[in-house]
Design a protein around this motif. Sequence first.
Motif, PDB file in Angstrom:
ATOM      1  N   TYR A 125      47.990  35.139  41.475  1.00 49.94           N
ATOM      2  CA  TYR A 125      47.944  33.715  41.797  1.00 49.94           C
ATOM      3  C   TYR A 125      49.371  33.218  41.978  1.00 49.94           C
ATOM      4  O   TYR A 125      50.252  33.500  41.162  1.00 49.94           O
ATOM      5  CB  TYR A 125      47.288  32.912  40.669  1.00 49.94           C
ATOM      6  CG  TYR A 125      45.783  32.966  40.674  1.00 49.94           C
ATOM      7  CD1 TYR A 125      45.035  32.151  41.516  1.00 49.94           C
ATOM      8  CD2 TYR A 125      45.101  33.844  39.827  1.00 49.94           C
ATOM      9  CE1 TYR A 125      43.649  32.200  41.515  1.00 49.94           C
ATOM     10  CE2 TYR A 125      43.709  33.898  39.829  1.00 49.94           C
ATOM     11  CZ  TYR A 125      42.997  33.068  40.682  1.00 49.94           C
ATOM     12  OH  TYR A 125      41.634  33.128  40.687  1.00 49.94           O
ATOM     13  N   VAL A 154      45.322  27.909  36.211  1.00 47.37           N
ATOM     14  CA  VAL A 154      44.827  29.265  36.491  1.00 47.37           C
ATOM     15  C   VAL A 154      43.808  29.694  35.438  1.00 47.37           C
ATOM     16  O   VAL A 154      42.759  30.268  35.772  1.00 47.37           O
ATOM     17  CB  VAL A 154      45.996  30.267  36.571  1.00 47.37           C
ATOM     18  CG1 VAL A 154      45.471  31.708  36.643  1.00 47.37           C
ATOM     19  CG2 VAL A 154      46.874  29.972  37.784  1.00 47.37           C
ATOM     20  N   SER A 175      44.810  36.361  32.290  1.00 44.18           N
ATOM     21  CA  SER A 175      45.995  36.102  33.104  1.00 44.18           C
ATOM     22  C   SER A 175      47.252  36.512  32.361  1.00 44.18           C
ATOM     23  O   SER A 175      47.293  36.539  31.127  1.00 44.18           O
ATOM     24  CB  SER A 175      46.076  34.618  33.487  1.00 44.18           C
ATOM     25  OG  SER A 175      46.113  33.810  32.327  1.00 44.18           O
TER      26      SER A 175
END
Length: 200
Positions: A78, A119, A136
């Motif tokens: 991302y 995110v 993440s």
Amino acid sequence: MNKDNYTLLQIDTIKELANVGGGNAATSISQLIGKPVSMEVPTIEILNYNNVFNKIMPEDTLIDAIMMRMLGDAEGIYLFVTRPEASKALIQMMLPDFIKEKNEELNHSTLKELVNIVVSSYLNAISKMVNVNLISSVPSLSEDMFGAILSSAYIESEQYDENIMIIKNEFLYQGERIESSLYFIPKPGVLKKLFKILGV
């Protein structure tokens, strides 16, 4: 998977996931700063890497970018991208009014925390809907030309899908819109696998 093979239903499904994630992110940010924030996802596009610079942003545009890796049952990167003036507005939104002295380290930490919330909210929305385990990495920030940052993301991440998903985010705070974009660079087959699980 060529971008032309994506159907309107598939794009709408991704937009719905993004709306849920964005709503959760806005709620978390609002609770954190004690002020109302809303977040909209007006557009989602899936473009070939080479078309991004022509359609979205020129290569020589100066940007702030925060990169986070998606790990677990599916992998990708991302990139949260803003222009410097939007970054300043987001930092001002996030920091309490009583903090008058804002240095570079504090500003960078604030932006990274914001992106971590966004995110993580997106990954939680996807994980709940398709029952997969997604986590993440720690966010990292870069200030450079858009082309250099995007190409570096590909180089550092070895072999990634030729298509990029662009989610345009709009933060609404105190009557103003603050624009940003979230770029998702998946490993080959990740989007196809996601759509298969969702049945679209």
